[in-house]
Design a protein around this motif. Structure first.
Motif, PDB file in Angstrom:
ATOM      1  N   PRO A 142       0.809  -1.233   0.000  1.00  0.00           N
ATOM      2  CA  PRO A 142       0.000   0.000   0.000  1.00  0.00           C
ATOM      3  C   PRO A 142       0.835   1.272   0.000  1.00  0.00           C
ATOM      4  O   PRO A 142       0.536   2.221  -0.726  1.00  0.00           O
ATOM      5  N   GLU A 143       1.900   1.305   0.808  1.00  0.00           N
ATOM      6  CA  GLU A 143       2.714   2.520   0.894  1.00  0.00           C
ATOM      7  C   GLU A 143       3.434   2.796  -0.422  1.00  0.00           C
ATOM      8  O   GLU A 143       3.435   3.926  -0.925  1.00  0.00           O
ATOM      9  N   SER A 144       4.045   1.755  -0.987  1.00  0.00           N
ATOM     10  CA  SER A 144       4.788   1.926  -2.225  1.00  0.00           C
ATOM     11  C   SER A 144       3.869   2.327  -3.372  1.00  0.00           C
ATOM     12  O   SER A 144       4.202   3.214  -4.178  1.00  0.00           O
ATOM     13  N   ARG A 145       2.701   1.722  -3.437  1.00  0.00           N
ATOM     14  CA  ARG A 145       1.783   2.046  -4.524  1.00  0.00           C
ATOM     15  C   ARG A 145       1.304   3.494  -4.418  1.00  0.00           C
ATOM     16  O   ARG A 145       1.251   4.220  -5.416  1.00  0.00           O
ATOM     17  N   TYR A 146       0.969   3.919  -3.219  1.00  0.00           N
ATOM     18  CA  TYR A 146       0.483   5.287  -3.050  1.00  0.00           C
ATOM     19  C   TYR A 146       1.595   6.300  -3.322  1.00  0.00           C
ATOM     20  O   TYR A 146       1.362   7.351  -3.937  1.00  0.00           O
ATOM     21  N   ARG A 147       2.807   5.991  -2.891  1.00  0.00           N
ATOM     22  CA  ARG A 147       3.926   6.901  -3.143  1.00  0.00           C
ATOM     23  C   ARG A 147       4.163   7.070  -4.641  1.00  0.00           C
ATOM     24  O   ARG A 147       4.376   8.186  -5.134  1.00  0.00           O
ATOM     25  N   ARG A 148       4.086   5.988  -5.394  1.00  0.00           N
ATOM     26  CA  ARG A 148       4.290   6.084  -6.839  1.00  0.00           C
ATOM     27  C   ARG A 148       3.116   6.809  -7.512  1.00  0.00           C
ATOM     28  O   ARG A 148       3.311   7.517  -8.501  1.00  0.00           O
ATOM     29  N   TYR A 149       1.926   6.616  -6.971  1.00  0.00           N
ATOM     30  CA  TYR A 149       0.764   7.338  -7.506  1.00  0.00           C
ATOM     31  C   TYR A 149       0.956   8.846  -7.337  1.00  0.00           C
ATOM     32  O   TYR A 149       0.657   9.633  -8.248  1.00  0.00           O
ATOM     33  N   LEU A 150       1.488   9.267  -6.186  1.00  0.00           N
ATOM     34  CA  LEU A 150       1.746  10.691  -5.956  1.00  0.00           C
ATOM     35  C   LEU A 150       2.831  11.202  -6.903  1.00  0.00           C
ATOM     36  O   LEU A 150       2.753  12.332  -7.387  1.00  0.00           O
ATOM     37  N   ASP A 151       3.848  10.376  -7.160  1.00  0.00           N
ATOM     38  CA  ASP A 151       4.882  10.777  -8.119  1.00  0.00           C
ATOM     39  C   ASP A 151       4.272  11.046  -9.497  1.00  0.00           C
ATOM     40  O   ASP A 151       4.652  11.999 -10.181  1.00  0.00           O
ATOM     41  N   ILE A 152       3.335  10.190  -9.893  1.00  0.00           N
ATOM     42  CA  ILE A 152       2.673  10.376 -11.192  1.00  0.00           C
ATOM     43  C   ILE A 152       1.840  11.654 -11.181  1.00  0.00           C
ATOM     44  O   ILE A 152       1.871  12.453 -12.120  1.00  0.00           O
ATOM     45  N   LEU A 153       1.102  11.886 -10.092  1.00  0.00           N
ATOM     46  CA  LEU A 153       0.270  13.087  -9.986  1.00  0.00           C
ATOM     47  C   LEU A 153       1.098  14.366 -10.108  1.00  0.00           C
ATOM     48  O   LEU A 153       0.678  15.341 -10.733  1.00  0.00           O
ATOM     49  N   HIS A 154       2.285  14.347  -9.524  1.00  0.00           N
ATOM     50  CA  HIS A 154       3.105  15.557  -9.482  1.00  0.00           C
ATOM     51  C   HIS A 154       4.064  15.662 -10.660  1.00  0.00           C
ATOM     52  O   HIS A 154       4.873  16.593 -10.706  1.00  0.00           O
ATOM     53  N   GLY A 155       4.003  14.718 -11.608  1.00  0.00           N
ATOM     54  CA  GLY A 155       4.760  14.867 -12.841  1.00  0.00           C
ATOM     55  C   GLY A 155       6.111  14.209 -12.891  1.00  0.00           C
ATOM     56  O   GLY A 155       6.727  14.163 -13.958  1.00  0.00           O
ATOM     57  N   SER A 156       6.637  13.707 -11.763  1.00  0.00           N
ATOM     58  CA  SER A 156       7.948  13.059 -11.809  1.00  0.00           C
ATOM     59  C   SER A 156       7.847  11.624 -12.307  1.00  0.00           C
ATOM     60  O   SER A 156       8.853  11.025 -12.678  1.00  0.00           O
TER      61      SER A 156
END
Length: 685
Positions: free
Chosen positions: A232-246
């Motif tokens: 859950p933590e890793s998936r959400y962290r990567r989702y935030l990376d996608i949201l913010h453009g990185s």
């Protein structure tokens, strides 16, 4: 993508979608925004609201100046996180899919937006974070896309993709093509130009292959993977990376199709006919439809890559929405192995103990082994003897205790007399039920009373055992079930594999033998012919060109249309024929069809609430097809009935809206009889 935190004091009302999974409550509700939450309560953020006396989760859809509700508004209880996890383009996508699939938006959001993890937000910190370029090499080499010239208009297509045009293609790689590397080259070129890329594949093996290809071109930190095995933590962290453009280069399995990639320029789906791309939870959305909808809404390019073509993709091509990207004649001439159809099972004087192998298959395999090349043997089922039937009348052998199918697993022999299907094979166990595990050494057919059984299908383990005797001393390797190999060592060897588990061989296989084709072609399934061709084509892709000694022998008659398509490598012709046959029969994708499953009483009551669109046909009721999973909430053993509703393709959304309305009426009435609605089910029977 940088999130703007504007205050909305002039819009004090938040329209919130409660995430309840209930069709009658799949609409926004108005709440007042306390002044302390004004800056954080942005559209797309998660909130906690009081609903019907309980605290529940919700998502703000919009902020408004005035409420539609006339009474006093309940204030938001809390803003769970200031992160805008449900941006406008994702909201538009979910709205469209919910209408098309007669689904509830919160059910789709469950698949699209990962659960919040506070530690991931804290670790990420404030601000947009590093750019995609800063995560890797400061200067990226221009990707070489010359390999795409092997396909008709391939150069024009890649140029259109890089220019930002909404180019859409059904790509059919030539045999021997490094599919992962071709996609990686194009994806990196698009990302280098500043565009976002999203690639969706059916399983972890494909994710690993694509990630390995990308790592040859960019830094690992520039690749964002969204696969089912993430925590859950890793998936959400990567989702935030996608949201913010990185996260600009995104690859993953089914649910990654929703990833909110910024400036999406290219979307790719690999092997769209794979069942793994269909969500097993309501509303059973196919990842292909997610990406097709995104391409239409966001104007991005789309590649539907597969060795063969599904009827759904053929419809897109024939309608002009997409075009075919196929190998040139010169490319096929240089890369195709020889394909030999054969149904000859009579003994050859020179062929000793070749068992069920056709003479051509035995000779082709022997030649490849003598020349030091590996031989691939593709069989349709894993196990030893996975299916048995009565030797007298042919009735499937079933367990007397639970009515499960009997098989012969691989194991120590016990009392194998001449009347058993495993007689003469010392390593085979007696007939065993696949469901309850009971041994049945004295089976008696419930139809004719016969005591002898015969194998219906020979599994991969029994095939490997027989071929080990036949081609001694060459080693025999199995790849199936839980033991799937990615690659085999070079040299002469036999590799027995089930569909989808075929490993690669260095330089390609010298020969491939495709056995028991009738078991693949003759399944009682709408997609049997389509999937048979796709299964065989995957084996062909692993064989070296005919000029280098590569040959494929298929144990089937070339007069069968789908076999002829393989022999002539006419994958587009096969898809056109399949679509024409579906249209003549009024089946999807030529029409839109919904399956309504439940008890007889439940289905009847659903129809009473259902206002069918104009021209809709009601088919049934019939029994749920054998092997079909019953709807949740129905006791095991309860008879399940199915009704099909068919409409013209142009009325697909009308059908979806009507089905959603009927579901809402039933839920409001709290109808106790469970009913399941599946739009365009992958399996009709």
């Amino acid at each position: 993508m940088t999130q703007t935190r504007d205050t909305m004091a002039d819009r004090p009302v938040a329209r919130v979608l409660p995430l309840l999974g209930l069709p009658q409550l799949d609409r926004p509700f108005d709440y007042s925004v306390p002044a302390a939450m004004d800056a954080a309560a942005q559209p797309g953020t998660r909130v906690r609201i009081r609903f019907s006396g309980k605290l529940v989760n919700g998502i703000i859809l919009e902020r408004a100046a005035a409420a539609e509700h006339e009474g006093a508004l309940t204030p938001l209880k809390d803003v769970v996180s200031p992160e805008v996890v449900y941006p406008p383009q994702l909201a538009a996508l979910v709205d469209s899919l919910a209408e098309l699939y007669a689904g509830v938006r919160s059910d789709i959001i469950r698949s699209a937006v990962p659960s919040r993890h506070a530690r991931a937000e804290k670790a990420r910190g404030e601000g947009p974070g590093p750019t995609w370029e800063e995560l890797g090499r400061l200067e990226l080499d221009d990707a070489d896309l010359a390999a795409w010239d092997a396909y008709a208009f391939g150069g024009s297509f890649t140029s259109a993709v890089r220019s930002g045009a909404a180019a859409r293609a059904a790509w059919h790689p030539a045999p021997g093509e490094d599919v992962a590397m071709r996609l990686a080259e194009l994806a990196v070129a698009v990302a280098r130009d500043g565009g976002g890329v999203l690639m969706v594949v059916p399983d972890q093996r494909a994710v690993d292959a694509l990630e390995a290809a990308l790592r040859e071109l960019v830094s690992p930190r520039q690749i964002t993977v969204l696969a089912a095995g993430l925590g859950p933590e890793s998936r959400y962290r990567r989702y935030l990376d996608i949201l913010h453009g990185s996260g600009r280069l995104v690859i993953g399995t089914r649910s990654a199709a929703y990833a909110p990639v910024a400036n999406l320029r290219l979307a790719v789906i690999l092997d769209d006919g794979d069942d793994n791309l269909v969500d097993p939870r309501a509303p059973y959305v196919h990842a292909r439809d997610v990406l097709v909808t995104r391409s239409a809404q966001e104007g991005c390019a789309l590649i539907l890559a597969s060795t063969t073509r599904t009827a759904e993709v053929e419809l897109l091509v024939e309608s002009g929405w997409a075009h075919g990207l196929v190998p040139t004649v010169e490319t096929l001439a240089a890369r195709m192995p020889g394909i030999i159809p054969s149904t000859d099972t009579e003994a050859d004087p020179e062929d000793f103990s070749r068992g069920r192998l056709p003479a051509a298959a035995y000779r082709t395999a022997s030649t490849a082994l003598r020349e030091g090349m590996a031989v691939l043997v593709q069989v349709p089922r894993k196990g030893y003897v996975p299916t048995l039937s009565c030797a007298r009348c042919g009735t499937p052998a079933r367990c007397r205790h639970c009515n499960g199918p009997l098989e012969i697993p691989h194991g120590p022999s016990q009392s194998n007399g001449p009347g058993h299907a495993n007689a003469g094979h010392e390593d085979a166990a007696p007939p065993t039920c696949r469901w309850c595990g009971r041994i049945d050494v004295r089976h008696r057919c419930h139809e004719c009373g016969g005591t002898r059984m015969r194998p219906v299908i020979i599994g991969s383990e029994r095939t490997a055992e027989d071929l080990g005797r036949m081609f001694r001393p060459h080693p025999v390797i199995s790849s199936s079930g839980e033991r799937i190999l990615d690659e085999v060592a070079p040299g002469a060897r036999i590799v027995v594999a089930t569909p989808g588990a075929e490993p690669r061989a260095p330089g390609g296989y010298g020969a491939a033998l495709i056995l028991d084709t009738w078991a693949t072609m003759n399944r009682q399934d709408l997609r049997a012919q389509e999937e048979a061709l796709a299964t065989w084509a995957r084996a062909v892709h692993l064989v070296r060109p005919e000029a280098d000694g590569g040959n494929v022998v298929i144990d089937a008659d070339a007069a069968v249309p789908v076999v002829g398509n393989l022999v002539n490598w006419d994958v587009t012709g096969a898809a056109a024929r399949e679509l024409a046959d579906r249209a003549a029969a009024g089946l999807p994708p030529a029409t839109r069809m919904a399956a309504i499953d439940g008890t007889a009483e439940g289905v009847e009551r659903f129809l009473a609430d259902f206002e069918a669109p104009e021209g809709a046909e009601i088919l049934g009721p019939v029994d749920l097809p054998p092997g079909g999973r019953p709807p949740a909430g129905i006791e095991p053993g309860t008879p399940i009935r199915r009704i099909l509703v068919r409409v013209e393709r142009s009325r697909a959304r009308e059908l979806g809206r009507a089905l959603r309305a009927a579901r809402g009426v039933r839920a409001t009435r709290r109808d106790p009889a469970p009913v399941r609605v599946i739009v365009d089910p992958a399996r009709f029977g």
